[in-house]
Design an enzyme around this catalytic site. Structure first.
Site, PDB file in Angstrom:
ATOM      1  CE  LYS A  32      -2.252   1.746   3.715  1.00 26.74           C
ATOM      2  NZ  LYS A  32      -2.655   3.132   3.871  1.00 26.74           N
ATOM      3  CG  ASP A  59      -5.279   4.161   1.887  1.00 28.94           C
ATOM      4  OD1 ASP A  59      -6.434   4.488   1.589  1.00 28.94           O
ATOM      5  OD2 ASP A  59      -4.898   4.016   3.074  1.00 28.94           O
ATOM      6  CE  LYS A  61      -7.556   6.288   4.694  1.00 29.88           C
ATOM      7  NZ  LYS A  61      -6.088   6.155   4.629  1.00 29.88           N
ATOM      8  CG  ASP A  64     -11.584  17.719  -4.086  1.00 32.33           C
ATOM      9  OD1 ASP A  64     -12.381  18.660  -4.302  1.00 32.33           O
ATOM     10  OD2 ASP A  64     -10.387  17.890  -3.822  1.00 32.33           O
ATOM     11  CB  THR A 123      -9.289   1.731  11.974  1.00 30.04           C
ATOM     12  OG1 THR A 123      -8.226   2.199  11.151  1.00 30.04           O
ATOM     13  CG2 THR A 123     -10.064   0.693  11.233  1.00 30.04           C
ATOM     14  NE  ARG A 204       1.148   2.899  13.043  1.00 27.69           N
ATOM     15  CZ  ARG A 204       0.223   3.617  13.645  1.00 27.69           C
ATOM     16  NH1 ARG A 204       0.573   4.539  14.524  1.00 27.69           N
ATOM     17  NH2 ARG A 204      -1.046   3.424  13.385  1.00 27.69           N
TER      18      ARG A 204
HETATM   19  O1  C5P Z   1       0.485   1.147  10.999  1.00 29.22           O
HETATM   20  P1  C5P Z   1      -0.892   0.595  10.866  1.00 29.22           P
HETATM   21  O2  C5P Z   1      -0.918  -0.916  10.794  1.00 29.22           O
HETATM   22  O3  C5P Z   1      -1.855   1.152  11.874  1.00 29.22           O
HETATM   23  O4  C5P Z   1      -1.368   1.091   9.426  1.00 29.22           O
HETATM   24  C1  C5P Z   1      -2.685   1.072   8.983  1.00 29.22           C
HETATM   25  C2  C5P Z   1      -2.748   1.650   7.621  1.00 29.22           C
HETATM   26  O5  C5P Z   1      -4.076   1.604   7.139  1.00 29.22           O
HETATM   27  C3  C5P Z   1      -2.311   3.108   7.539  1.00 29.22           C
HETATM   28  O6  C5P Z   1      -1.555   3.242   6.349  1.00 29.22           O
HETATM   29  C4  C5P Z   1      -3.594   3.902   7.431  1.00 29.22           C
HETATM   30  O7  C5P Z   1      -3.451   5.026   6.611  1.00 29.22           O
HETATM   31  C5  C5P Z   1      -4.523   2.891   6.774  1.00 29.22           C
HETATM   32  N1  C5P Z   1      -5.958   3.062   7.034  1.00 29.22           N
HETATM   33  C6  C5P Z   1      -6.523   3.056   8.299  1.00 29.22           C
HETATM   34  N2  C5P Z   1      -7.880   3.219   8.459  1.00 29.22           N
HETATM   35  C7  C5P Z   1      -8.659   3.358   7.399  1.00 29.22           C
HETATM   36  C8  C5P Z   1      -8.091   3.354   6.105  1.00 29.22           C
HETATM   37  C9  C5P Z   1      -6.731   3.188   5.972  1.00 29.22           C
HETATM   38  O8  C5P Z   1      -5.817   2.884   9.288  1.00 29.22           O
HETATM   39  N3  C5P Z   1      -9.978   3.453   7.533  1.00 29.22           N
END
Ligand code: C5P
Length: 224
Positions: A32, A59, A61, A64, A123, A204
Site C-alpha cells: 500500500k 490509498d 482516500k 473532493d 479505524t 507499523r
Molecule cells: O500502521 P498501521 O498498521 O496502523 O497502518 C494502517 C494503515 O491503514 C495506515 O496506512 C492507514 O493510513 C490505513 N488506514 C486506516 N484506516 C482506514 C483506512 C486506511 O488505518 N480506515
C-alpha cells in the site's frame, strides 16, 4: 489463504520503501502506498513497484468535488495499479462519475481496471454511530463499489446482506491486544481471518519490528 495481507509502506522515502520491499517481496504481493509515501515520492515509487510486478494499493482516500475526483481517477488509471480508495462521504454523484471514468479509462488504456474501495469510518476514530456506518455502506453498495475499508470490529455492526458482494479491507491489525498508538479498534490477524475479511492492511507492526520478516511470518501463520 483466503485472507490476504497488504503491507502499508508508510515511510517517507523511496529508499526506505525499497528496503522494505526487498525484505518482504515476494512473500507479500500487495503493498500500500498512502498519503505519506505518495507525498514524498509521487507516482515514481508507484511505477517502480508496478514494474516489479507488485500489486499496488493506492490509498489516497479521495474526497473532493466530482470533477476533481474524476480527473484524479483518470491519472490513477494511468498508473496501472491494483486498487485505490475514495471516501464514501464524497457522495453518490462523485462516486458514480468516478466509477464510470475508471471503466472508460481502463478500456482505453487496455489495462485491467483498478478496484475501487470506499472508506467508511477511520479505524483510529472511536465508534461514532452504527447508523452512519450503515448509511455509508449502503451508498457503496448502491454505487457498486468493489469493496469497503472497515475495521474488523465494525463489521459486527453490519447486517450480513449489506456485506454481500463487497470485498472487505481491514486496517487496524495488531498482534497484541493493547498497543498504545492511534488505532482504537484493533483486531488480530486471526480474528480477521475468522470473520472472512478479504484483505488486512498492516503497517507499523511490520515496519517497526526488529525483524520484519519474522513478524510477517507470524502474521501469515495466523492467517492460515
Ligand atoms: O500502521 P498501521 O498498521 O496502523 O497502518 C494502517 C494503515 O491503514 C495506515 O496506512 C492507514 O493510513 C490505513 N488506514 C486506516 N484506516 C482506514 C483506512 C486506511 O488505518 N480506515
Amino acid at each position: 489463504m483466503k485472507t490476504k495481507l497488504i503491507v502499508a509502506l508508510d515511510v517517507d522515502s523511496s529508499k526506505r520503501a525499497k528496503e522494505i520491499v526487498k525484505i518482504l517481496y515476494p512473500k507479500v504481493k500487495i503493498f500500500k502506498v498512502g498519503l505519506q509515501l505518495f507525498t514524498a515520492q509521487g507516482p515514481l515509487v508507484v511505477n517502480w513497484l508496478v514494474k516489479k510486478g507488485i500489486k499496488v494499493f493506492l490509498d489516497l482516500k479521495l474526497f473532493d468535488i466530482p470533477h476533481t475526483m474524476v480527473e484524479t481517477a483518470k491519472l490513477i488509471c494511468k498508473m496501472n495499479i491494483f486498487m485505490f480508495t475514495v471516501h464514501i462521504q464524497a457522495g453518490k454523484d462523485a462516486l458514480i462519475k468516478l466509477k464510470k471514468i475508471v471503466f472508460q479509462e481502463a478500456k482505453k488504456l487496455k489495462i485491467k481496471r483498478p478496484l475501487i474501495f470506499g472508506v467508511t469510518l477511520l479505524t483510529s476514530q472511536r465508534k461514532n454511530g452504527t447508523s452512519k456506518l450503515i448509511r455509508l455502506v449502503k451508498v457503496a453498495k448502491e454505487v457498486g463499489l468493489d469493496g469497503i475499508v472497515i475495521s474488523v470490529k465494525d463489521l459486527d455492526f453490519l447486517p450480513l446482506k449489506l456485506r454481500k458482494n463487497l470485498l472487505i479491507v481491514s486496517p487496524g491489525i495488531r498482534m497484541e491486544k493493547i498497543e498504545a498508538d492511534d488505532q482504537k479498534r484493533t483486531a488480530t490477524p486471526k480474528e480477521a481471518r475468522d470473520k472472512g475479511i478479504d484483505y488486512i492492511v498492516v503497517g507499523r507492526p511490520i515496519l517497526e519490528a526488529k525483524d520484519p520478516l519474522k513478524k510477517l511470518k507470524c502474521i501469515l501463520r495466523e492467517l492460515r
